[in-house]
Structure formats: C-alpha cells, structure tokens
Design an enzyme around this catalytic site. Structure first.
Site, PDB file in Angstrom:
ATOM      1  N   ASP A 117      -6.692  -2.732  -7.460  1.00 57.76           N
ATOM      2  CA  ASP A 117      -7.252  -3.429  -6.311  1.00 57.76           C
ATOM      3  C   ASP A 117      -7.412  -4.905  -6.659  1.00 57.76           C
ATOM      4  O   ASP A 117      -7.493  -5.259  -7.839  1.00 57.76           O
ATOM      5  CB  ASP A 117      -8.616  -2.844  -5.926  1.00 57.76           C
ATOM      6  CG  ASP A 117      -8.953  -3.204  -4.486  1.00 57.76           C
ATOM      7  OD1 ASP A 117      -8.407  -2.566  -3.570  1.00 57.76           O
ATOM      8  OD2 ASP A 117      -9.731  -4.163  -4.282  1.00 57.76           O
TER       9      ASP A 117
ATOM     10  N   TYR B 102     -14.644 -12.471  -0.525  1.00 56.51           N
ATOM     11  CA  TYR B 102     -15.371 -11.213  -0.766  1.00 56.51           C
ATOM     12  C   TYR B 102     -16.619 -11.457  -1.614  1.00 56.51           C
ATOM     13  O   TYR B 102     -17.658 -10.840  -1.400  1.00 56.51           O
ATOM     14  CB  TYR B 102     -14.467 -10.194  -1.456  1.00 56.51           C
ATOM     15  CG  TYR B 102     -13.465  -9.558  -0.524  1.00 56.51           C
ATOM     16  CD1 TYR B 102     -13.840  -8.518   0.323  1.00 56.51           C
ATOM     17  CD2 TYR B 102     -12.149  -9.987  -0.475  1.00 56.51           C
ATOM     18  CE1 TYR B 102     -12.925  -7.926   1.189  1.00 56.51           C
ATOM     19  CE2 TYR B 102     -11.224  -9.412   0.382  1.00 56.51           C
ATOM     20  CZ  TYR B 102     -11.618  -8.384   1.218  1.00 56.51           C
ATOM     21  OH  TYR B 102     -10.723  -7.809   2.079  1.00 56.51           O
TER      22      TYR B 102
ATOM     23  N   ARG C 218       0.821  -1.227   0.000  1.00 57.42           N
ATOM     24  CA  ARG C 218       0.000   0.000   0.000  1.00 57.42           C
ATOM     25  C   ARG C 218       0.846   1.266   0.000  1.00 57.42           C
ATOM     26  O   ARG C 218       0.471   2.266   0.622  1.00 57.42           O
ATOM     27  CB  ARG C 218      -0.943   0.043   1.206  1.00 57.42           C
ATOM     28  CG  ARG C 218      -2.036  -0.989   1.202  1.00 57.42           C
ATOM     29  CD  ARG C 218      -3.252  -0.475   0.441  1.00 57.42           C
ATOM     30  NE  ARG C 218      -4.190  -1.569   0.224  1.00 57.42           N
ATOM     31  CZ  ARG C 218      -5.279  -1.774   0.980  1.00 57.42           C
ATOM     32  NH1 ARG C 218      -5.570  -0.957   1.936  1.00 57.42           N
ATOM     33  NH2 ARG C 218      -6.066  -2.779   0.711  1.00 57.42           N
TER      34      ARG C 218
ATOM     35  N   ARG D 257      -3.501   6.610   1.100  1.00 57.35           N
ATOM     36  CA  ARG D 257      -4.038   7.775   1.816  1.00 57.35           C
ATOM     37  C   ARG D 257      -3.095   8.468   2.773  1.00 57.35           C
ATOM     38  O   ARG D 257      -3.338   9.602   3.159  1.00 57.35           O
ATOM     39  CB  ARG D 257      -5.313   7.364   2.575  1.00 57.35           C
ATOM     40  CG  ARG D 257      -6.501   7.213   1.655  1.00 57.35           C
ATOM     41  CD  ARG D 257      -7.703   6.632   2.379  1.00 57.35           C
ATOM     42  NE  ARG D 257      -7.441   5.242   2.710  1.00 57.35           N
ATOM     43  CZ  ARG D 257      -8.372   4.395   3.181  1.00 57.35           C
ATOM     44  NH1 ARG D 257      -9.597   4.821   3.399  1.00 57.35           N
ATOM     45  NH2 ARG D 257      -8.062   3.153   3.448  1.00 57.35           N
TER      46      ARG D 257
ATOM     47  N   ARG E 232      -6.886  11.569  -5.715  1.00 56.09           N
ATOM     48  CA  ARG E 232      -8.109  10.798  -5.489  1.00 56.09           C
ATOM     49  C   ARG E 232      -9.327  11.725  -5.529  1.00 56.09           C
ATOM     50  O   ARG E 232     -10.363  11.382  -6.104  1.00 56.09           O
ATOM     51  CB  ARG E 232      -8.021  10.103  -4.143  1.00 56.09           C
ATOM     52  CG  ARG E 232      -9.191   9.195  -3.807  1.00 56.09           C
ATOM     53  CD  ARG E 232      -8.967   8.683  -2.404  1.00 56.09           C
ATOM     54  NE  ARG E 232      -9.881   7.656  -1.987  1.00 56.09           N
ATOM     55  CZ  ARG E 232     -11.007   7.886  -1.334  1.00 56.09           C
ATOM     56  NH1 ARG E 232     -11.384   9.125  -1.071  1.00 56.09           N
ATOM     57  NH2 ARG E 232     -11.753   6.875  -0.951  1.00 56.09           N
TER      58      ARG E 232
END
Ligand code: CP3
Length: 353
Positions: free
Chosen positions: A76, A153, A26, A30, A39
């Site tokens: 992703d 998921y 990652r 953020r 973003r």
C-alpha cells in the site's frame, strides 16, 4: 534470470513491441475470490501486506488467471507514513486512517525519515520473494505514493473530500508544507531505491490527489516533489534501465509540464482523451491507461469495443501500456477482466507492424 516477457519495459521506453502490453491497477484484490480467501487467512489487509509470503502469493494470483505483462508488488502507499509512526489502520467502509495524524509544526519537525531496510524491511522481503517466484515471467513493478498524496492522508488523518486541513496548511504556512514534502520526497526516494535494489524492474509514483489542487499549487506542491523523487532515484540496476511512471489522477490539464518532469511514462485517468494526450506529450514520454474502471461492469462485448477504441485512439507505434484509468473496483466479474486482457492481445498487434 533473463526476462521471458519484457514488452512492458520496452513500451515504457518507447522501444518497438509486437503488441501493446497490459496490466491493471489493483490487479490483485477483492474482485478475485482467491484473494479474499488469503486475506481472510491473514486476518486483515495490513496483516497481508506485512507478511512477505502471503503478499507474494496474492501478487502472483492475477497472473495465473490473466495474460498480464507485469506484476505489481502487493502493498500500500501508506506504508511510509505508518513507518513514520502515524499508526495506520483500516476501518470497515471508511478506508485508511491514522491514529496520530500530523497536526502541528512540531509534528512535522519530528517526522523521521524511515530506513527502508529496517521499518520497511517486510516490503523489501516481499519484493525479493516475488522476483524469485516470478522466475522471469514478467517484470515486477514497485511503487510509492507521491509526497503530496502521502501528505494529504497524513494531515487529513485519512481519506477526505474537500482536503480542508492540508490545503489550509498549504495556504497558511507554505514553508511548513514544503518542509513536510521535502522530508517525504527523501523518504519516498529511499523507499523506491530500496525496492529497486531488492528487484523492482520499474517503479510507479501514485499521485492520487494531485488533481485536487489548483494549477499553480499543483506545480509547486505536487509535481515539483514527484520530480525531486525522480531525480533521487537510481534508475539503473545491473545494467538495466528502471523506467519511472508518474500518475496524477485528474492531471489531464497539466500533461505538458508533467511530460517535462523527467519521467519515462505518464499514467492517464479515463477522463483524458488518449489521442489528444499523445499529441500533447509528443515523443517525451510513454502513456499508460486509460479505460474507465466502471466500463468493466458492462457486458464483455461492450468491453471489447472500448478496448478497440482506446488502442485505435493511441494509434500506431510503441509507447502505450494498456491499463485502466484508476484501480479496478472490488465487485467486478473476473470474466470481464479476461475479456479486456484478451482483447488487447487480439487487437493490438496491428498497431505494431
Ligand atoms: O495495484 C495493485 O494491485 C497493487 C496494490 C496496491 C494497493 N494499494 C492494494 C490495496 C496499490 C498500488 C495501492 C495504492 C494505493 N493505496 C493508493 C494509490 C492508488 C490509487 O488507488 O489511487 C491509495 C490512495 C491507497 C490507499 C488505500 N489503500 C485506499 C484508499 C484503500 C481502499 C480502502 C477500501 O476499503 O477500499 C486501500 C486498501 C487497499 N490497498 C486494498 C488493496 C487491494 C483493499 C484492501 C482490502 O480490503 O482487501
């Protein structure tokens, strides 16, 4: 274009290096204010993933700040289920969700195997663009979720704590579970092969939820399908070997069987002692990891000590890629990341003489 810095690839193949390579799961995200700006410009995380120019821009951002030895495609793991028609969306604070989760045998039978050059074209376009913009600075890592982790998921409809739905399916109808995982293994292999063809120089399979399984089920439903993916990969491109990294979070108990899976390297979470892990896997694979991501909240001096301790535990010789044991958290101070990266540069050459 020849690579100016290939120590990451060499370490994965256990070839000699001058120092331990470092990158971070990652690494684009953020915790970087420049990421948050792009973003916002894109509108959402998914708009960012599906726009190759912006995905390329944020992939390169962490390399401008830190001396990382690899770039990782900004995307992703849930692009595959989305391309299968499940309707991925992100709801604030709750993580990823699917509009059409997989619920019945008919749903599983109807799942298509996505064509990476059609439904997932945007990912391949991002890979080509990033390779071009990198100009050989460092290698580019492509990635996918493992079949098991994608299935969790898809059946749970999003993140889960107990994995009740997917485990009920697995225990009640193992044949159906195998059918679903087989389709996913084919989809993942096609997807990774397309990333390799588009320019990915190493690939990583993220098995975030393999560690939720009991030992027997881990072997049958998670590891077996990650191995299947590996067998289907084109691990040579333009005369270069494409190393494959497999990461099961919570997989520390199973390192020996993972090391026999045919992968070049294993990702290690932070609970696992890297000195013991090295003894247990022997010469079979390289190791990637494994600082606790939460250690990045400590002061830079303490971070440097942690880096030194991990380098020392791995010890002498090649086959170690420094990383966190899982992704960086969104509110870490970027200066603390710099302390970690610089410490790897400063203290690792002594282990490679
Ligand atoms: O490592 C990198 O820098 C490459 C990019 C990358 C992302 N996701 C970007 C991302 C990678 C390799 C992933 C993999 C991924 N995605 C995994 C496997 C790795 C792991 O963490 O175990 C999983 C389980 C996912 C699914 C997913 N996507 C989750 C659970 C989340 C977090 C949701 C949240 O709100 O925190 C995402 C979103 C996501 N993927 C973000 C990023 C940078 C945050 C998006 C944002 O809000 O800007």
């Amino acid at each position: 274009m020849t690579l100016k810095n290939d120590i990451f690839l060499r370490a994965l193949l256990k070839q000699p290096v001058e120092r331990t390579p470092v990158w971070m799961m990652r690494q684009a995200g953020r915790y970087l204010p420049e990421y948050r700006r792009v973003r916002e410009q894109a509108g959402s995380f998914l708009d960012l993933c599906t726009n190759p120019e912006l995905a390329c821009e944020v992939t390169l951002q962490p390399l401008e700040r830190f001396d990382f030895d690899a770039a990782i495609l900004f995307s992703d793991i849930l692009t595959i289920p989305d391309a299968m028609g499940l309707g991925l969306y992100f709801s604030e604070g709750e993580g990823p969700k699917f509009k059409n989760p997989v619920a019945t045998a008919a749903d599983i039978k109807a799942l298509p195997i996505p064509d990476p050059d059609a439904e997932l074209r945007y990912v391949m376009d991002a890979v080509s663009l990033i390779r071009k913009d990198l100009q050989g600075r460092v290698p580019l890592i492509g990635f996918s979720g493992s079949p098991w982790t994608l299935a969790t998921y898809m059946v749970e409809g999003g993140s889960s704590k107990s994995f009740q739905k997917i485990k009920s399916l697995m225990y009640n109808e193992p044949e159906l579970m195998h059918q679903m995982l087989d389709k996913l293994a084919q989809s993942v292999a096609l997807y990774l092969n397309a990333q390799i063809a588009a320019g990915a120089q190493a690939v990583m399979i993220f098995d975030t939820w393999g560690g939720m399984l009991a030992t027997e089920e881990y072997q049958q439903f998670s590891l077996a399908y990650a191995k299947r993916v590996k067998e289907l990969l084109n691990t040579e491109q333009d005369g270069e070997k494409i190393p494959v990294i497999f990461f099961t979070k919570g997989g520390g108990l199973w390192l020996e069987t993972m090391a026999d899976g045919g992968f070049d390297a294993l990702g290690l979470d932070w609970q696992t002692d890297i000195a013991l892990a090295r003894q247990r896997v022997g010469d079979k694979v390289a190791l990637q990891g494994n600082m606790d991501p939460v250690a990045l909240y400590a002061q830079p001096g303490a971070i440097v000590e942690k880096v030194k301790s991990i380098l020392d535990k791995y010890g002498e010789g090649s086959g170690h890629v420094f990383n966190l044991g899982h992704g960086i958290l969104p509110d870490v101070n970027p200066e603390h990341v710099k302390a970690m990266v610089d410490a790897v540069h400063q203290y690792s050459p002594q282990y490679h003489q």
